[in-house]
Design a protein around this motif. Structure first.
Motif, PDB file in Angstrom:
ATOM      1  N   LYS A  35       5.719  -5.262   0.203  1.00 15.72           N
ATOM      2  CA  LYS A  35       4.857  -4.995   1.349  1.00 15.72           C
ATOM      3  C   LYS A  35       5.741  -4.998   2.605  1.00 15.72           C
ATOM      4  CE  LYS A  35       0.653  -6.868   3.224  1.00 15.72           C
ATOM      5  NZ  LYS A  35      -0.591  -7.512   2.870  1.00 15.72           N
ATOM      6  N   ARG A  36       5.627  -3.955   3.412  1.00 12.73           N
ATOM      7  CA  ARG A  36       6.430  -3.891   4.640  1.00 12.73           C
ATOM      8  C   ARG A  36       5.730  -4.675   5.745  1.00 12.73           C
ATOM      9  NH1 ARG A  36       7.176   0.130   7.704  1.00 12.73           N
ATOM     10  NH2 ARG A  36       5.561   1.445   6.808  1.00 12.73           N
ATOM     11  N   SER A  37       6.513  -5.496   6.446  1.00  8.40           N
ATOM     12  CA  SER A  37       5.891  -6.369   7.466  1.00  8.40           C
ATOM     13  C   SER A  37       5.297  -5.564   8.631  1.00  8.40           C
ATOM     14  CB  SER A  37       6.911  -7.380   7.989  1.00  8.40           C
ATOM     15  OG  SER A  37       8.005  -6.667   8.538  1.00  8.40           O
ATOM     16  N   ASP A  38       5.848  -4.352   8.883  1.00  8.97           N
ATOM     17  CA  ASP A  38       5.352  -3.549  10.007  1.00  8.97           C
ATOM     18  C   ASP A  38       4.361  -2.472   9.550  1.00  8.97           C
ATOM     19  OD1 ASP A  38       7.227  -2.111   8.601  1.00  8.97           O
ATOM     20  OD2 ASP A  38       8.110  -1.154  10.363  1.00  8.97           O
ATOM     21  N   CYS A  39       3.859  -2.613   8.302  1.00  2.75           N
ATOM     22  CA  CYS A  39       2.962  -1.564   7.782  1.00  2.75           C
ATOM     23  C   CYS A  39       1.526  -1.758   8.289  1.00  2.75           C
ATOM     24  CB  CYS A  39       2.964  -1.562   6.258  1.00  2.75           C
ATOM     25  SG  CYS A  39       1.942  -0.254   5.564  1.00  2.75           S
ATOM     26  N   TYR A  40       0.833  -0.652   8.336  1.00  2.00           N
ATOM     27  CA  TYR A  40      -0.598  -0.581   8.667  1.00  2.00           C
ATOM     28  C   TYR A  40      -1.433  -1.563   7.846  1.00  2.00           C
ATOM     29  CZ  TYR A  40      -5.126   1.971   8.204  1.00  2.00           C
ATOM     30  OH  TYR A  40      -6.432   2.346   8.146  1.00  2.00           O
ATOM     31  N   CYS A  41      -1.012  -1.819   6.594  1.00  2.00           N
ATOM     32  CA  CYS A  41      -1.835  -2.688   5.726  1.00  2.00           C
ATOM     33  C   CYS A  41      -1.886  -4.132   6.223  1.00  2.00           C
ATOM     34  CB  CYS A  41      -1.399  -2.617   4.270  1.00  2.00           C
ATOM     35  SG  CYS A  41       0.289  -3.096   3.952  1.00  2.00           S
ATOM     36  N   ASN A  42      -0.893  -4.559   6.992  1.00  2.00           N
ATOM     37  CA  ASN A  42      -0.924  -5.918   7.552  1.00  2.00           C
ATOM     38  C   ASN A  42      -1.973  -6.067   8.644  1.00  2.00           C
ATOM     39  OD1 ASN A  42       1.135  -7.488   6.167  1.00  2.00           O
ATOM     40  ND2 ASN A  42       2.457  -5.835   6.848  1.00  2.00           N
ATOM     41  N   GLU A  43      -2.187  -4.996   9.374  1.00  2.00           N
ATOM     42  CA  GLU A  43      -3.210  -5.027  10.437  1.00  2.00           C
ATOM     43  C   GLU A  43      -4.607  -5.122   9.842  1.00  2.00           C
ATOM     44  OE1 GLU A  43      -2.776  -1.456  12.743  1.00  2.00           O
ATOM     45  OE2 GLU A  43      -0.603  -1.643  12.672  1.00  2.00           O
ATOM     46  N   GLU A  65      -6.649  -3.608 -15.414  1.00  2.00           N
ATOM     47  CA  GLU A  65      -7.233  -4.197 -14.195  1.00  2.00           C
ATOM     48  C   GLU A  65      -8.677  -4.633 -14.452  1.00  2.00           C
ATOM     49  OE1 GLU A  65      -5.958  -5.054 -11.383  1.00  2.00           O
ATOM     50  OE2 GLU A  65      -4.083  -3.940 -11.168  1.00  2.00           O
ATOM     51  N   ILE A  66      -9.440  -3.810 -15.158  1.00  2.00           N
ATOM     52  CA  ILE A  66     -10.847  -4.129 -15.436  1.00  2.00           C
ATOM     53  C   ILE A  66     -10.948  -5.397 -16.296  1.00  2.00           C
ATOM     54  CG2 ILE A  66     -12.888  -3.333 -16.745  1.00  2.00           C
ATOM     55  CD1 ILE A  66     -12.062  -0.447 -15.657  1.00  2.00           C
ATOM     56  N   LEU A  67     -10.067  -5.502 -17.288  1.00  3.71           N
ATOM     57  CA  LEU A  67     -10.126  -6.645 -18.204  1.00  3.71           C
ATOM     58  C   LEU A  67      -9.338  -7.856 -17.689  1.00  3.71           C
ATOM     59  CD1 LEU A  67      -9.685  -4.833 -21.654  1.00  3.71           C
ATOM     60  CD2 LEU A  67     -11.802  -5.685 -20.626  1.00  3.71           C
ATOM     61  N   GLY A  68      -8.474  -7.621 -16.709  1.00  5.11           N
ATOM     62  CA  GLY A  68      -7.620  -8.720 -16.234  1.00  5.11           C
ATOM     63  C   GLY A  68      -6.629  -9.157 -17.291  1.00  5.11           C
ATOM     64  N   ILE A  69      -6.072  -8.199 -18.020  1.00  6.39           N
ATOM     65  CA  ILE A  69      -5.110  -8.554 -19.075  1.00  6.39           C
ATOM     66  C   ILE A  69      -3.729  -7.973 -18.743  1.00  6.39           C
ATOM     67  CG2 ILE A  69      -6.819  -8.763 -20.918  1.00  6.39           C
ATOM     68  CD1 ILE A  69      -5.922  -5.950 -21.895  1.00  6.39           C
ATOM     69  N   GLY A  70      -2.724  -8.592 -19.321  1.00  5.04           N
ATOM     70  CA  GLY A  70      -1.356  -8.089 -19.199  1.00  5.04           C
ATOM     71  C   GLY A  70      -0.826  -8.205 -17.787  1.00  5.04           C
ATOM     72  N   LYS A  71       0.268  -7.498 -17.564  1.00  2.00           N
ATOM     73  CA  LYS A  71       0.889  -7.494 -16.235  1.00  2.00           C
ATOM     74  C   LYS A  71       0.723  -6.089 -15.703  1.00  2.00           C
ATOM     75  CE  LYS A  71       5.368  -8.677 -14.104  1.00  2.00           C
ATOM     76  NZ  LYS A  71       4.816  -8.531 -12.798  1.00  2.00           N
ATOM     77  N   THR A  72      -0.008  -5.951 -14.616  1.00  2.00           N
ATOM     78  CA  THR A  72      -0.240  -4.598 -14.105  1.00  2.00           C
ATOM     79  C   THR A  72       0.932  -4.180 -13.212  1.00  2.00           C
ATOM     80  OG1 THR A  72      -1.389  -5.164 -12.080  1.00  2.00           O
ATOM     81  CG2 THR A  72      -2.719  -5.066 -14.101  1.00  2.00           C
ATOM     82  N   LEU A  73       0.877  -2.938 -12.790  1.00  2.00           N
ATOM     83  CA  LEU A  73       1.968  -2.360 -11.997  1.00  2.00           C
ATOM     84  C   LEU A  73       1.928  -2.775 -10.536  1.00  2.00           C
ATOM     85  CD1 LEU A  73       2.593   1.455 -12.600  1.00  2.00           C
ATOM     86  CD2 LEU A  73       4.279  -0.378 -12.590  1.00  2.00           C
ATOM     87  N   CYS A  74       0.909  -3.515 -10.130  1.00  2.00           N
ATOM     88  CA  CYS A  74       0.766  -3.838  -8.711  1.00  2.00           C
ATOM     89  C   CYS A  74       2.066  -4.466  -8.177  1.00  2.00           C
ATOM     90  CB  CYS A  74      -0.415  -4.787  -8.484  1.00  2.00           C
ATOM     91  SG  CYS A  74      -0.763  -5.018  -6.741  1.00  2.00           S
ATOM     92  N   GLY A  75       2.613  -3.882  -7.094  1.00  2.00           N
ATOM     93  CA  GLY A  75       3.879  -4.375  -6.536  1.00  2.00           C
ATOM     94  C   GLY A  75       5.094  -3.630  -7.053  1.00  2.00           C
ATOM     95  N   TYR A  76       4.860  -2.642  -7.900  1.00  2.00           N
ATOM     96  CA  TYR A  76       5.961  -1.840  -8.457  1.00  2.00           C
ATOM     97  C   TYR A  76       5.593  -0.352  -8.436  1.00  2.00           C
ATOM     98  CZ  TYR A  76       7.747  -6.191 -10.372  1.00  2.00           C
ATOM     99  OH  TYR A  76       8.226  -7.459 -10.503  1.00  2.00           O
ATOM    100  N   CYS A 110       0.848  -1.187   0.000  1.00  7.44           N
ATOM    101  CA  CYS A 110       0.000   0.000   0.000  1.00  7.44           C
ATOM    102  C   CYS A 110       0.884   1.238   0.000  1.00  7.44           C
ATOM    103  CB  CYS A 110      -0.958  -0.017   1.192  1.00  7.44           C
ATOM    104  SG  CYS A 110      -0.256   0.585   2.738  1.00  7.44           S
ATOM    105  N   LEU A 111       0.246   2.401  -0.071  1.00  6.02           N
ATOM    106  CA  LEU A 111       1.016   3.654  -0.107  1.00  6.02           C
ATOM    107  C   LEU A 111       1.895   3.806   1.134  1.00  6.02           C
ATOM    108  CD1 LEU A 111       1.555   6.452  -1.441  1.00  6.02           C
ATOM    109  CD2 LEU A 111      -0.421   7.311  -0.184  1.00  6.02           C
ATOM    110  N   ARG A 112       1.404   3.318   2.278  1.00  7.83           N
ATOM    111  CA  ARG A 112       2.168   3.457   3.519  1.00  7.83           C
ATOM    112  C   ARG A 112       3.391   2.543   3.555  1.00  7.83           C
ATOM    113  NH1 ARG A 112      -0.738   6.239   7.640  1.00  7.83           N
ATOM    114  NH2 ARG A 112      -2.840   6.736   6.982  1.00  7.83           N
ATOM    115  N   CYS A 113       3.406   1.494   2.714  1.00  8.13           N
ATOM    116  CA  CYS A 113       4.620   0.673   2.595  1.00  8.13           C
ATOM    117  C   CYS A 113       5.720   1.494   1.906  1.00  8.13           C
ATOM    118  CB  CYS A 113       4.357  -0.568   1.742  1.00  8.13           C
ATOM    119  SG  CYS A 113       3.201  -1.746   2.438  1.00  8.13           S
ATOM    120  N   PHE A 114       5.289   2.411   1.049  1.00 12.59           N
ATOM    121  CA  PHE A 114       6.206   3.251   0.261  1.00 12.59           C
ATOM    122  C   PHE A 114       6.564   4.515   1.046  1.00 12.59           C
ATOM    123  CE2 PHE A 114       6.034   6.310  -3.591  1.00 12.59           C
ATOM    124  CZ  PHE A 114       7.406   6.270  -3.754  1.00 12.59           C
TER     125      PHE A 114
END
Ligand code: ZN
Length: 254
Positions: free
Chosen positions: A244-252, A215-226, A172-176
């Motif tokens: 993903k940071r292990s201590d990030c808010y998104c894990n909670e 993302e809508i079509l589920g085609i190609g390789k999206t940027l998720c994770g980059y 998530c943005l908070r990992c960055f």
């Protein structure tokens, strides 16, 4: 749902793409996208998504059009100066594609109104210009498992990042950016302080629109994770892994 003759004609150049086809076009027509910010990024995002037939588009922006916006916010014309940005943008989109549903939200996104505004949209695109809104959208999309495609621009540079919170391992943005920068200080996003050359907004906004369709079509390789980092002066495109940071808010939140 069957495509009409008019729809087949309008969208023919994308329907002939094997990865889109009639099935993909129907998915596009059934999809809904909320664009936060009708500015340099929101302009190309909205124009492309309306043109290619996203079934429902919402635009959130409280500002009015100013003359200094026109050098890069290509959805507006000189006669739009002083008009509400969200309304002027929607009026332009109606001319581009009268067959889709459009909704203007002439307000700032806040913790109080975000759910009411965003809940009816499948995917959120962040084209805002401040960290408060970016973090608000990130946390909302994370909690509500929505796809978020975010973009940022400054001077001659831009960044794009996609978070698909339907996937368990999405950062998530908070990992960055773990701590929200203070928006009272001029930040790197602020065109007023930093300046901006229009075409970088077009490049980043177009990539955000492209990612949304993928993302809508589920085609190609999206940027998720980059994160995609573009330097328009050197003309370099760098794709940097964002873990993903292990201590990030998104894990909670999982
Ligand atoms: Zn995170």
């Amino acid at each position: 749902m069957k495509l009409t003759k008019k729809q087949i004609d309008r969208y023919s150049r994308q329907i002939i793409l094997k990865k889109v086809g009639a099935i993909g076009q129907k998915k596009i027509l059934k999809s809904s996208v909320l664009i936060v910010g009708a500015g340099g990024l929101g302009s190309p995002i909205a124009i492309y998504l309306a043109a290619l037939g996203i079934g429902k588009i919402g635009i959130v922006d409280k500002d009015n059009v100013e003359i200094s916006n026109l050098s890069r916010q290509i959805i507006f014309e000189t006669e739009d100066i002083s008009k509400s940005k969200s309304t002027a943008a929607i009026n332009k989109l109606k001319k581009i594609n009268p067959e889709i549903k459009l909704k203007a939200f002439n307000k700032n996104l806040t913790i109080v109104n975000i759910n009411q505004i965003a809940k009816k949209f499948d995917l959120i695109i962040d084209g805002s210009d401040n960290f408060r809104t970016r973090f608000l959208i990130n946390d909302y999309c994370l909690s509500n498992k929505k796809i978020l495609i975010s973009g940022a621009i400054s001077k001659f540079d831009g960044q794009v990042y996609t978070f698909n919170f339907l996937k368990k391992n999405s950062p998530c943005l908070r990992c960055f950016i773990p701590k929200m920068p203070d928006d009272n200080e001029p930040d790197t996003d602020n065109c007023e302080y930093e300046g901006i050359l229009g075409p970088i907004a077009g490049i980043i906004g177009s990539i955000q629109a492209n990612e949304a369709v993928k993302e809508i079509l589920g085609i190609g390789k999206t940027l998720c994770g980059y994160i995609l980092i573009i330097d328009a002066l050197k003309l370099t495109f760098r794709k940097v892994k964002l873990n993903k940071r292990s201590d990030c808010y998104c894990n909670e939140k999982k």
